[in-house]
Design a protein around this motif. Structure first.
Motif, short mmCIF file in Angstrom:
data_model
loop_
_atom_site.label_atom_id
_atom_site.label_comp_id
_atom_site.label_asym_id
_atom_site.label_seq_id
_atom_site.Cartn_x
_atom_site.Cartn_y
_atom_site.Cartn_z
N SER A 132 -15.19 8.23 -6.30
CA SER A 132 -14.87 7.16 -5.35
C SER A 132 -13.36 7.01 -5.15
O SER A 132 -12.92 6.46 -4.15
CB SER A 132 -15.47 5.83 -5.81
OG SER A 132 -14.96 5.44 -7.07
N ILE A 133 -12.56 7.51 -6.10
CA ILE A 133 -11.10 7.49 -5.96
C ILE A 133 -10.58 8.81 -5.39
O ILE A 133 -9.67 8.83 -4.56
CB ILE A 133 -10.43 7.20 -7.32
CG1 ILE A 133 -10.76 5.79 -7.77
CG2 ILE A 133 -8.91 7.38 -7.23
CD1 ILE A 133 -10.24 5.45 -9.16
N LEU A 134 -11.16 9.91 -5.84
CA LEU A 134 -10.67 11.24 -5.46
C LEU A 134 -10.78 11.51 -3.96
O LEU A 134 -9.81 11.98 -3.35
CB LEU A 134 -11.46 12.30 -6.23
CG LEU A 134 -11.05 13.76 -6.00
CD1 LEU A 134 -9.59 13.98 -6.40
CD2 LEU A 134 -11.96 14.70 -6.78
N PHE A 135 -11.91 11.20 -3.37
CA PHE A 135 -12.09 11.49 -1.94
C PHE A 135 -11.10 10.72 -1.06
O PHE A 135 -10.47 11.31 -0.18
CB PHE A 135 -13.53 11.20 -1.52
CG PHE A 135 -14.52 12.20 -2.07
CD1 PHE A 135 -14.21 13.54 -2.13
CD2 PHE A 135 -15.76 11.79 -2.52
CE1 PHE A 135 -15.11 14.48 -2.64
CE2 PHE A 135 -16.68 12.70 -3.03
CZ PHE A 135 -16.35 14.05 -3.09
N PHE A 142 -12.48 7.30 7.03
CA PHE A 142 -12.75 6.10 7.81
C PHE A 142 -12.84 4.93 6.83
O PHE A 142 -13.55 5.02 5.82
CB PHE A 142 -14.07 6.31 8.56
CG PHE A 142 -14.44 5.20 9.50
CD1 PHE A 142 -13.50 4.66 10.37
CD2 PHE A 142 -15.73 4.70 9.52
CE1 PHE A 142 -13.85 3.64 11.24
CE2 PHE A 142 -16.10 3.68 10.38
CZ PHE A 142 -15.15 3.15 11.24
N PHE A 143 -12.08 3.85 7.07
CA PHE A 143 -11.95 2.78 6.09
C PHE A 143 -13.30 2.26 5.57
O PHE A 143 -13.45 2.08 4.35
CB PHE A 143 -11.13 1.62 6.68
CG PHE A 143 -10.94 0.48 5.72
CD1 PHE A 143 -10.11 0.62 4.61
CD2 PHE A 143 -11.60 -0.72 5.91
CE1 PHE A 143 -9.93 -0.43 3.72
CE2 PHE A 143 -11.44 -1.77 5.02
CZ PHE A 143 -10.60 -1.62 3.92
N PRO A 144 -14.28 2.01 6.44
CA PRO A 144 -15.58 1.54 5.92
C PRO A 144 -16.22 2.54 4.94
O PRO A 144 -16.92 2.13 4.02
CB PRO A 144 -16.43 1.38 7.18
CG PRO A 144 -15.44 1.09 8.26
CD PRO A 144 -14.25 1.96 7.91
N LEU A 145 -15.94 3.83 5.14
CA LEU A 145 -16.48 4.84 4.22
C LEU A 145 -15.81 4.72 2.86
O LEU A 145 -16.47 4.85 1.81
CB LEU A 145 -16.28 6.24 4.80
CG LEU A 145 -16.83 7.41 3.96
CD1 LEU A 145 -18.30 7.22 3.65
CD2 LEU A 145 -16.59 8.73 4.68
N VAL A 147 -14.59 1.96 1.60
CA VAL A 147 -15.16 0.75 1.01
C VAL A 147 -16.55 1.04 0.44
O VAL A 147 -16.90 0.59 -0.66
CB VAL A 147 -15.23 -0.39 2.05
CG1 VAL A 147 -15.98 -1.59 1.48
CG2 VAL A 147 -13.83 -0.80 2.48
N ALA A 148 -17.34 1.81 1.19
CA ALA A 148 -18.69 2.15 0.75
C ALA A 148 -18.65 2.98 -0.53
O ALA A 148 -19.46 2.78 -1.45
CB ALA A 148 -19.43 2.91 1.85
N LEU A 149 -17.70 3.92 -0.63
CA LEU A 149 -17.57 4.74 -1.83
C LEU A 149 -17.22 3.89 -3.05
O LEU A 149 -17.80 4.04 -4.12
CB LEU A 149 -16.47 5.80 -1.62
CG LEU A 149 -16.88 7.14 -1.03
CD1 LEU A 149 -15.64 7.98 -0.75
CD2 LEU A 149 -17.81 7.89 -1.98
N ILE A 150 -16.26 2.98 -2.85
CA ILE A 150 -15.85 2.11 -3.95
C ILE A 150 -16.99 1.18 -4.37
O ILE A 150 -17.22 0.94 -5.56
CB ILE A 150 -14.59 1.30 -3.56
CG1 ILE A 150 -13.41 2.25 -3.37
CG2 ILE A 150 -14.27 0.25 -4.62
CD1 ILE A 150 -12.16 1.60 -2.81
N ALA A 151 -17.73 0.68 -3.37
CA ALA A 151 -18.87 -0.19 -3.67
C ALA A 151 -19.95 0.57 -4.44
O ALA A 151 -20.54 0.04 -5.39
CB ALA A 151 -19.45 -0.76 -2.37
N TRP A 152 -20.19 1.82 -4.03
CA TRP A 152 -21.17 2.65 -4.73
C TRP A 152 -20.74 2.90 -6.18
O TRP A 152 -21.52 2.73 -7.12
CB TRP A 152 -21.34 3.98 -4.01
CG TRP A 152 -22.09 5.02 -4.79
CD1 TRP A 152 -23.44 5.06 -5.02
CD2 TRP A 152 -21.53 6.16 -5.46
NE1 TRP A 152 -23.74 6.16 -5.78
CE2 TRP A 152 -22.61 6.85 -6.05
CE3 TRP A 152 -20.24 6.67 -5.57
CZ2 TRP A 152 -22.41 8.02 -6.80
CZ3 TRP A 152 -20.04 7.82 -6.30
CH2 TRP A 152 -21.12 8.49 -6.90
N GLY A 153 -19.47 3.27 -6.36
CA GLY A 153 -18.97 3.52 -7.70
C GLY A 153 -19.06 2.29 -8.59
O GLY A 153 -19.46 2.36 -9.75
N SER A 154 -18.74 1.13 -8.01
CA SER A 154 -18.81 -0.13 -8.76
C SER A 154 -20.25 -0.46 -9.13
O SER A 154 -20.54 -0.89 -10.25
CB SER A 154 -18.20 -1.27 -7.94
OG SER A 154 -16.85 -1.00 -7.60
#
Length: 214
Positions: A132-135, A142-145, A147-154
């Motif tokens: 979620s940090i590397l990508f 795209f900013f929402p993507l 946010v979605a990655l960070i939300a998934w990781g969390s």
């Protein structure tokens, strides 16, 4: 048989505190948003979504199936990141040798190996945080993507506690390791040319091996 390792008293107190706080956290969430049994499918889905074996098999397969240079570059670097993650987690678990929470059910865990009987750090957390940090570090997402990655990781990190797979400190340790791994891989990121060289090396080796079978 080797002697049982003696855990220093301060560390023992910390681990006991962690176990108690983990249990209290799970009970609080169960009372506030539960019962957790209603969310079992979602929690298990998060577990499957970040399991190392499907990620590794999928990445390896697509490296050789897809021909686009930029996609191959991403996949080769992702493969290196996943291998690093597996090795680091395995080594730290073997050193720490902390047992999983008492409430954990081994028979519910997907594709486990012997090292997975240990709890610190959470491999799912190291992997989820790393990805979620590397990508976002490597690509202008795209900013929402992002946010979605960070939300998934969390969500993956929280789910490890709620599924009784890990204690809170196991998750915190995994988050820290995942963050460091993301920075390291970002600094070591292979160019398209270097990634192509790696792929061609293995393709050439495969072709040479095949020629001997004829």
């Amino acid at each position: 048989m080797g002697e049982k390792r003696e855990v220093p008293k301060p560390l023992k107190k910390l681990l006991n505190w962690d176990a108690v706080m983990t249990e209290k956290f799970v009970k609080y969430v169960d009372m506030k948003y539960g019962p957790l049994s209603k969310h079992k499918t979602t929690l298990k889905g998060l577990e499957y979504s970040c399991h190392g074996i499907p990620w590794l098999i999928g990445t390896t397969t697509f490296i050789f199936l897809l021909q686009d240079a930029s996609i191959r570059q991403l996949l080769v670097n992702l493969f290196i990141a996943l291998i690093m993650d597996i090795v680091v987690v395995a080594v730290v678990k073997a050193i720490a040798r902390r047992r999983r929470p008492v409430a954990n059910k081994d028979n519910e865990m997907f594709i486990t190996v012997s090292i997975d009987k240990f709890s610190f750090p959470s491999g799912h957390c190291t992997r989820a945080v790393m990805l979620s940090i590397l990508f976002p570090l490597q690509y202008d997402l795209f900013f929402p993507l992002t946010v979605a990655l960070i939300a998934w990781g969390s969500a993956v990190c929280v789910s490890r506690v709620l599924l009784h797979r890990h204690h809170i400190l196991d998750v915190i340790g995994g988050i820290g390791i995942g963050f460091v791994q993301a920075i390291l891989i970002s600094c070591m990121w292979l160019s398209q040319e270097s990634a192509a060289t790696v792929v061609n090396f293995f393709l050439d080796e495969t072709q040479v091996g095949a020629s001997y079978d004829v």
